[in-house]
Enzyme design. Structure first.
Site, PDB file in Angstrom:
ATOM      1  N   LYS A 112      37.844  43.858  22.928  1.00  0.00           N
ATOM      2  CA  LYS A 112      38.357  44.625  24.057  1.00  0.00           C
ATOM      3  C   LYS A 112      39.431  45.038  24.324  1.00  0.00           C
ATOM      4  CE  LYS A 112      36.389  40.714  26.902  1.00  0.00           C
ATOM      5  NZ  LYS A 112      36.238  39.989  27.592  1.00  0.00           N
ATOM      6  N   LYS A 196      26.171  41.199  23.526  1.00  0.00           N
ATOM      7  CA  LYS A 196      25.841  40.194  23.950  1.00  0.00           C
ATOM      8  C   LYS A 196      25.843  40.517  25.738  1.00  0.00           C
ATOM      9  CE  LYS A 196      29.632  38.473  26.654  1.00  0.00           C
ATOM     10  NZ  LYS A 196      31.336  37.725  26.658  1.00  0.00           N
ATOM     11  N   LYS A 199      29.400  40.628  32.006  1.00  0.00           N
ATOM     12  CA  LYS A 199      28.893  41.314  33.332  1.00  0.00           C
ATOM     13  C   LYS A 199      30.086  42.729  33.084  1.00  0.00           C
ATOM     14  CE  LYS A 199      31.837  36.945  34.543  1.00  0.00           C
ATOM     15  NZ  LYS A 199      33.027  37.177  33.336  1.00  0.00           N
TER      16      LYS A 199
HETATM   17  P1  TYM Z   1      33.583  34.428  31.215  1.00  0.00           P
HETATM   18  O1  TYM Z   1      33.620  34.719  32.861  1.00  0.00           O
HETATM   19  O2  TYM Z   1      33.515  35.547  30.280  1.00  0.00           O
HETATM   20  O3  TYM Z   1      31.875  33.805  30.788  1.00  0.00           O
HETATM   21  C1  TYM Z   1      31.676  32.272  32.042  1.00  0.00           C
HETATM   22  C2  TYM Z   1      31.336  31.784  31.131  1.00  0.00           C
HETATM   23  O4  TYM Z   1      29.776  32.303  31.219  1.00  0.00           O
HETATM   24  C3  TYM Z   1      29.554  31.830  29.611  1.00  0.00           C
HETATM   25  N1  TYM Z   1      28.684  32.945  29.274  1.00  0.00           N
HETATM   26  C4  TYM Z   1      27.743  33.226  28.226  1.00  0.00           C
HETATM   27  N2  TYM Z   1      27.354  32.636  28.135  1.00  0.00           N
HETATM   28  C5  TYM Z   1      26.034  33.096  27.380  1.00  0.00           C
HETATM   29  N3  TYM Z   1      25.692  33.762  27.016  1.00  0.00           N
HETATM   30  C6  TYM Z   1      26.593  35.507  27.340  1.00  0.00           C
HETATM   31  N4  TYM Z   1      25.985  36.363  27.519  1.00  0.00           N
HETATM   32  C7  TYM Z   1      27.608  34.758  28.197  1.00  0.00           C
HETATM   33  N5  TYM Z   1      28.208  35.682  28.848  1.00  0.00           N
HETATM   34  C8  TYM Z   1      28.766  34.832  29.378  1.00  0.00           C
HETATM   35  C9  TYM Z   1      30.367  31.577  28.874  1.00  0.00           C
HETATM   36  O5  TYM Z   1      31.163  31.381  26.942  1.00  0.00           O
HETATM   37  C10 TYM Z   1      31.534  31.347  30.195  1.00  0.00           C
HETATM   38  O6  TYM Z   1      31.213  30.106  29.618  1.00  0.00           O
HETATM   39  N6  TYM Z   1      37.540  33.235  28.795  1.00  0.00           N
HETATM   40  C11 TYM Z   1      36.391  32.464  29.390  1.00  0.00           C
HETATM   41  C12 TYM Z   1      36.646  32.378  31.431  1.00  0.00           C
HETATM   42  C13 TYM Z   1      37.851  30.930  30.880  1.00  0.00           C
HETATM   43  C14 TYM Z   1      37.065  29.718  30.716  1.00  0.00           C
HETATM   44  C15 TYM Z   1      38.798  28.971  30.925  1.00  0.00           C
HETATM   45  C16 TYM Z   1      36.304  29.405  30.348  1.00  0.00           C
HETATM   46  C17 TYM Z   1      38.962  30.870  31.017  1.00  0.00           C
HETATM   47  N7  TYM Z   1      39.753  30.134  31.185  1.00  0.00           N
HETATM   48  C18 TYM Z   1      39.349  27.675  30.728  1.00  0.00           C
HETATM   49  C19 TYM Z   1      36.556  28.070  30.051  1.00  0.00           C
HETATM   50  C20 TYM Z   1      37.577  27.244  30.156  1.00  0.00           C
HETATM   51  C21 TYM Z   1      35.414  34.254  30.424  1.00  0.00           C
HETATM   52  O7  TYM Z   1      35.449  35.114  30.256  1.00  0.00           O
HETATM   53  O8  TYM Z   1      34.453  33.510  30.844  1.00  0.00           O
END
Ligand code: TYM
Length: 342
Positions: A112, A196, A199
């Site tokens: 990023k 990946k 979003k």
């Molecule tokens: P984020 O918002 O990018 O994604 C939310 C959840 O969706 C999963 N995910 C995916 N799984 C499979 N294939 C994909 N293409 C895909 N894109 C997203 C992510 O693995 C995630 O589980 N840093 C985290 C948010 C966060 C968080 C936390 C998560 C902040 N604090 C504490 C767990 C615990 C994030 O950016 O997720």
């Protein structure tokens, strides 16, 4: 009871990757078997160039979609990160335990930061993001963090910080572990199976959004990039586009990608069945989302109550971390503690 915590970041419209990689597990399994918290992690959305009105809109939409996916506020806690001060309070303490080298090694930071640098500068919060994420997890005494596999390294960091803090300052934090779904832990972009399905990316045609109309979903799946060769086999290395479709189909139908591969002799039928399966999985979610949008007061109420519950869970542990690391208790906190002891 097992404590589960996970979150989603309001940086874009939620995708099929978010759903299959994380949200579906939360709604169908975790909320029934664990004491679970699910958080819209809005502070994390400020780590890259952002439009304040859009972050607000996406935060509300994410909350509505979490409820539409089946999270039941009677069974689990759904809340917004910035409504609970303990996340930011704990994050600073953990910054005093983490090292800058650890931060710079994070794969997501490297990717990023390179992208952001092309448009100008990189926010410091992008570097410290995984520490805030560790605070999200550790504040609640979390045992398990159900996530897609792009988050595994971040959860590993949370583990390391918990162990280090406990060793230096006395036992304060539970050491958490990541859990991933069996299939679809990493759903790939339909137009670029090497990346990946994210979003925050701009490549719309390769991303299925949870609120896409059925005919849009069909078009995106039918146009998915497949690999050269016509035989249907499941091989992530040499046939990543095909493997992605098979995994999506398997995740949506409860099947096994390898077995499914044997049932097809052409890409056309595989794509058609995958499109149908995705549309069926998303249909109830879209319908429920529409109903909930007509009742924004309900969503606000869930978030208000969720924040109250979450605060009550996080506060004592974060207060103990403040004391353990060597800070004087705040006079009003001491008074509250004394009152409670009387
Ligand atoms: P984020 O918002 O990018 O994604 C939310 C959840 O969706 C999963 N995910 C995916 N799984 C499979 N294939 C994909 N293409 C895909 N894109 C997203 C992510 O693995 C995630 O589980 N840093 C985290 C948010 C966060 C968080 C936390 C998560 C902040 N604090 C504490 C767990 C615990 C994030 O950016 O997720």
């Amino acid at each position: 009871m097992t404590r589960v915590f996970s979150g989603v970041k309001p940086t874009g419209h939620l995708t099929l990757g978010n759903y299959l990689g994380a949200m579906r597990q939360w709604a169908t399994v975790d909320q029934y078997r664990a004491d679970a918290l699910f958080c819209i992690v809005d502070l994390h959305a400020l780590t890259v160039d952002h439009d304040p009105a859009r972050v607000r809109r996406l935060s509300r939409q994410a909350a509505t979609l979490l409820l539409a996916s089946g999270l039941d506020p009677e069974r689990c806690t759904v809340f917004v990160q910035s409504h609970v001060d303990e996340h930011a309070r704990l994050s600073y303490l953990l910054e005093c335990v983490a090292t800058d080298g650890e931060m710079r090694r994070m794969i997501q930071y490297k990717e990023k930061a390179a992208r952001e640098r092309r448009h100008g500068s990189v926010r410091l919060s992008l570097l410290t993001y995984p520490v805030l994420m560790a605070a999200d997890i550790l504040a609640y005494g979390t045992d398990e963090v159900p996530v897609g596999n792009d988050q595994t390294q971040h959860v590993e960091l949370a583990r390391d910080l918990a162990v280090r803090f406990n060793q230096r300052y006395g036992h304060t934090f539970v050491v958490p572990r990541a859990t991933n779904p069996v299939v679809a832990a990493r759903v790939m972009n339909l137009q670029d199976p090497a990346s990946k399905m994210g979003k925050s990316d701009d490549s719309g045609p390769g991303i299925v959004y949870l609120l896409d109309e059925p005919d849009v979903v069909r078009k995106k799946v039918m146009r998915a990039v497949t690999d050269s060769g016509s035989e249907v086999v499941y091989d992530r290395e040499s046939r990543p586009g095909l493997a992605n479709l098979l995994e999506i189909l398997a995740a949506c139908t409860g099947g096994d990608p390898e077995k499914l591969a044997g049932a097809y002799d052409g890409y056309g039928t595989l794509k058609r069945d995958t499109a149908d399966a995705v549309i069926e999985v998303l249909r109830p979610l879209r319908e429920r989302h529409q109903e909930l949008c007509a009742d924004p007061g309900y969503v606000d109420g869930v978030l208000r109550e969720g924040a109250g519950r979450a605060r009550g869970m996080a506060r004592p542990r974060v207060d103990s971390a403040y004391r353990a690391i060597g800070l004087l208790p705040a006079p009003e906190a001491e008074a509250v503690a004394l009152d409670a002891a009387r």
